[in-house]
Design a protein around this motif. Structure first.
Motif, PDB file in Angstrom:
ATOM      1  N   VAL A  82       0.836  -1.195   0.000  1.00 48.68           N
ATOM      2  CA  VAL A  82       0.000   0.000   0.000  1.00 48.68           C
ATOM      3  C   VAL A  82       0.876   1.252   0.000  1.00 48.68           C
ATOM      4  CG1 VAL A  82      -1.807   1.282   1.205  1.00 48.68           C
ATOM      5  CG2 VAL A  82      -1.880  -1.221   1.160  1.00 48.68           C
ATOM      6  N   SER A  83       1.975   1.204   0.741  1.00 49.52           N
ATOM      7  CA  SER A  83       2.903   2.337   0.762  1.00 49.52           C
ATOM      8  C   SER A  83       3.511   2.571  -0.620  1.00 49.52           C
ATOM      9  CB  SER A  83       4.017   2.099   1.779  1.00 49.52           C
ATOM     10  OG  SER A  83       3.528   2.144   3.095  1.00 49.52           O
ATOM     11  N   THR A  84       3.916   1.492  -1.266  1.00 49.09           N
ATOM     12  CA  THR A  84       4.490   1.597  -2.603  1.00 49.09           C
ATOM     13  C   THR A  84       3.478   2.178  -3.580  1.00 49.09           C
ATOM     14  OG1 THR A  84       5.944  -0.298  -2.194  1.00 49.09           O
ATOM     15  CG2 THR A  84       5.553   0.296  -4.487  1.00 49.09           C
ATOM     16  N   HIS A  85       2.246   1.673  -3.493  1.00 50.07           N
ATOM     17  CA  HIS A  85       1.167   2.164  -4.352  1.00 50.07           C
ATOM     18  C   HIS A  85       0.943   3.660  -4.132  1.00 50.07           C
ATOM     19  CE1 HIS A  85      -2.903   1.721  -6.338  1.00 50.07           C
ATOM     20  NE2 HIS A  85      -3.057   2.858  -5.673  1.00 50.07           N
ATOM     21  N   THR A  86       0.793   4.054  -2.875  1.00 50.20           N
ATOM     22  CA  THR A  86       0.492   5.454  -2.552  1.00 50.20           C
ATOM     23  C   THR A  86       1.613   6.380  -2.991  1.00 50.20           C
ATOM     24  OG1 THR A  86      -0.789   4.685  -0.633  1.00 50.20           O
ATOM     25  CG2 THR A  86      -0.195   7.016  -0.700  1.00 50.20           C
ATOM     26  N   ARG A  87       2.844   6.002  -2.675  1.00 54.49           N
ATOM     27  CA  ARG A  87       3.994   6.844  -3.022  1.00 54.49           C
ATOM     28  C   ARG A  87       4.104   7.050  -4.530  1.00 54.49           C
ATOM     29  NH1 ARG A  87       7.386   4.055  -0.716  1.00 54.49           N
ATOM     30  NH2 ARG A  87       8.174   2.822  -2.459  1.00 54.49           N
ATOM     31  N   ASN A  88       4.003   5.958  -5.285  1.00 56.00           N
ATOM     32  CA  ASN A  88       4.148   6.060  -6.739  1.00 56.00           C
ATOM     33  C   ASN A  88       2.975   6.778  -7.388  1.00 56.00           C
ATOM     34  OD1 ASN A  88       6.620   4.475  -7.894  1.00 56.00           O
ATOM     35  ND2 ASN A  88       5.880   3.223  -6.193  1.00 56.00           N
ATOM     36  N   LEU A  89       1.783   6.592  -6.843  1.00 59.23           N
ATOM     37  CA  LEU A  89       0.625   7.279  -7.386  1.00 59.23           C
ATOM     38  C   LEU A  89       0.768   8.791  -7.198  1.00 59.23           C
ATOM     39  CD1 LEU A  89      -2.061   6.733  -8.782  1.00 59.23           C
ATOM     40  CD2 LEU A  89      -3.146   6.626  -6.533  1.00 59.23           C
ATOM     41  N   ILE A  90       1.217   9.211  -6.011  1.00 55.85           N
ATOM     42  CA  ILE A  90       1.425  10.639  -5.742  1.00 55.85           C
ATOM     43  C   ILE A  90       2.457  11.224  -6.707  1.00 55.85           C
ATOM     44  CG2 ILE A  90       2.393  12.282  -4.085  1.00 55.85           C
ATOM     45  CD1 ILE A  90       1.104  10.594  -1.861  1.00 55.85           C
ATOM     46  N   GLU A  91       3.585  10.524  -6.857  1.00 52.33           N
ATOM     47  CA  GLU A  91       4.663  11.020  -7.723  1.00 52.33           C
ATOM     48  C   GLU A  91       4.184  11.194  -9.154  1.00 52.33           C
ATOM     49  OE1 GLU A  91       7.853   8.279  -7.266  1.00 52.33           O
ATOM     50  OE2 GLU A  91       8.377   8.939  -5.235  1.00 52.33           O
ATOM     51  N   ASN A  92       3.438  10.217  -9.657  1.00 57.91           N
ATOM     52  CA  ASN A  92       3.029  10.265 -11.060  1.00 57.91           C
ATOM     53  C   ASN A  92       1.831  11.169 -11.295  1.00 57.91           C
ATOM     54  OD1 ASN A  92       4.669   8.210 -12.852  1.00 57.91           O
ATOM     55  ND2 ASN A  92       4.474   7.297 -10.819  1.00 57.91           N
ATOM     56  N   LEU A  93       0.955  11.315 -10.316  1.00 53.93           N
ATOM     57  CA  LEU A  93      -0.112  12.299 -10.429  1.00 53.93           C
ATOM     58  C   LEU A  93       0.472  13.713 -10.437  1.00 53.93           C
ATOM     59  CD1 LEU A  93      -2.823  10.822  -8.025  1.00 53.93           C
ATOM     60  CD2 LEU A  93      -3.111  11.206 -10.485  1.00 53.93           C
ATOM     61  N   SER A  94       1.517  13.923  -9.639  1.00 53.97           N
ATOM     62  CA  SER A  94       2.164  15.229  -9.570  1.00 53.97           C
ATOM     63  C   SER A  94       2.838  15.574 -10.895  1.00 53.97           C
ATOM     64  CB  SER A  94       3.183  15.261  -8.430  1.00 53.97           C
ATOM     65  OG  SER A  94       2.549  15.035  -7.179  1.00 53.97           O
ATOM     66  N   VAL A  95       3.462  14.582 -11.510  1.00 52.81           N
ATOM     67  CA  VAL A  95       4.105  14.791 -12.812  1.00 52.81           C
ATOM     68  C   VAL A  95       3.079  15.226 -13.856  1.00 52.81           C
ATOM     69  CG1 VAL A  95       5.247  13.602 -14.732  1.00 52.81           C
ATOM     70  CG2 VAL A  95       6.045  13.237 -12.396  1.00 52.81           C
TER      71      VAL A  95
END
Length: 358
Positions: A16-29
């Motif tokens: 879940v941490s991996t999912h959340t972190r990567n989703l935030i990074e790519n949504l921000s991009v």
């Protein structure tokens, strides 16, 4: 641009941490504004005790939603099981009504049917007050739709993904040289928490049976958990020290190197949601050998990408491993298939959910 309050755990490990972190990074991009409320505190002076974890998912979350209501348009809660994680969605359901904001909930759970059945009234409450619930597999959606038919139109499936800048094919021999892994044998790799649901005992039993007829392979098991000593003893009792090595916890930076040392990845789980490591393996061009649980059969849809067997059967797993050892895999074909599951693509799909939610 979408302004989102993302609520979830950003810890050192965990799906879940991996999912959340990567989703935030790519949504921000993609040009979106993401405000994080982290259930896991990185404050050196504040330990993540059970009381603090519950507080951050209840009163802490509630006050944060209210205090920052002008900074976001959508609340997106990343929740899982058991109940002490899921309570965040209950909190968000109440608070979202007070601030009159859209609520999106992503429900991660390896045993959805068991959890939903046990906590049906609470799950119904969240589903009723959520604008959209994102699930990581169609299997989850089918069960929840049957259980709560009047809310089925709120359910959307978006699988997990992988970071293609980290998980990509590398030179196998160079990776083996770095890790001092034998270059003259086929390598099987597994990484997961060393807990019962991951099915390691069946993997060790299967490897023991394969070793009776061939010696051209080597299995590496990475991870930490309460079963470490038990599995270590099972390996010794079965006299498999020459075939299996428990390497314990490995840093995140080493995971793609280990995957690229292997000929294929194996995950003998008894239950899964949609394991991120599956996407990371095929992202490296490695076939995935696993069990027919959770969303795995929805991703490994062809024997060109991997092989599947029934869970909790060392005999079936043995036959599947032998087939994988003997098969000529097309790494390029596997990698090309994996590209649709990059976190960038998952973020784009998630953004479309934000825009479509009522």
């Amino acid at each position: 641009m979408v302004r989102v309050l993302m609520c979830g755990s950003i810890a050192s490990s965990g799906g879940v941490s991996t999912h959340t972190r990567n989703l935030i990074e790519n949504l921000s991009v993609e040009g979106n504004e993401i405000l994080l409320y982290n259930y896991y505190t990185n404050d050196a002076y504040s330990k993540n005790t059970n009381i603090r974890k519950i507080y951050r998912r209840t009163f802490g979350l509630f006050f944060h939603i209210l205090a920052n209501r002008k900074r976001y348009e959508i609340i997106h809660d990343q929740t899982s099981g058991g109940i002490f994680s899921f309570v965040s969605s209950i909190t968000a359901s109440i608070a979202s009504k007070i601030v009159d904001k859209k609520l999106i909930v992503t429900f991660h759970h390896s045993r959805t049917e068991e959890f939903v059945t046990k906590y049906k009234p609470l799950f119904n409450f969240v589903l009723k007050n959520t604008d959209t619930m994102i699930l990581v597999s169609n299997r989850q959606k089918e069960f929840i739709s049957r259980t709560f038919p009047k809310y089925s139109d709120k359910l959307v499936v978006i699988p997990n993904g992988y970071d293609s800048t980290i998980f990509f094919p590398r030179n196998t021999n160079e990776c083996r040289s770095v890790l001092k892994i034998p270059g003259n044998k086929k390598v099987i790799f597994n990484i997961s928490n060393l807990i019962d649901i991951k099915g390691h005992k069946y993997l060790i039993e299967a490897i023991g049976n394969v070793a009776k007829t061939r010696s051209d392979f080597y299995c590496i098991i990475a991870g930490k958990g309460y079963l470490f000593e038990t599995l270590e003893q099972q390996i010794k009792d079965s006299k498999l020290e020459d075939y299996i090595k428990l390497v314990g916890w490995i840093p995140d930076n080493d995971i793609p190197i280990y995957i690229n040392t292997s000929d294929f990845f194996v995950l003998p789980s008894l239950g899964e949601g949609n394991p991120i490591v599956m996407f990371e393996a095929i992202g490296c061009g490695k076939p995935f050998i696993g069990t027919k649980v959770g969303g795995i059969p929805e991703i490994i849809i062809s024997e060109d990408y991997g092989l599947l067997c029934e869970p909790a059967s060392s005999e079936e797993l043995e036959r599947t491993i032998i087939s994988a050892l003997d098969k000529n895999w097309d790494s390029f074909k596997i990698r090309e298939y994996a590209k649709s599951f990059t976190w960038r693509n998952i973020a784009k799909t998630t953004k479309s959910v934000y825009e479509q939610s009522p």
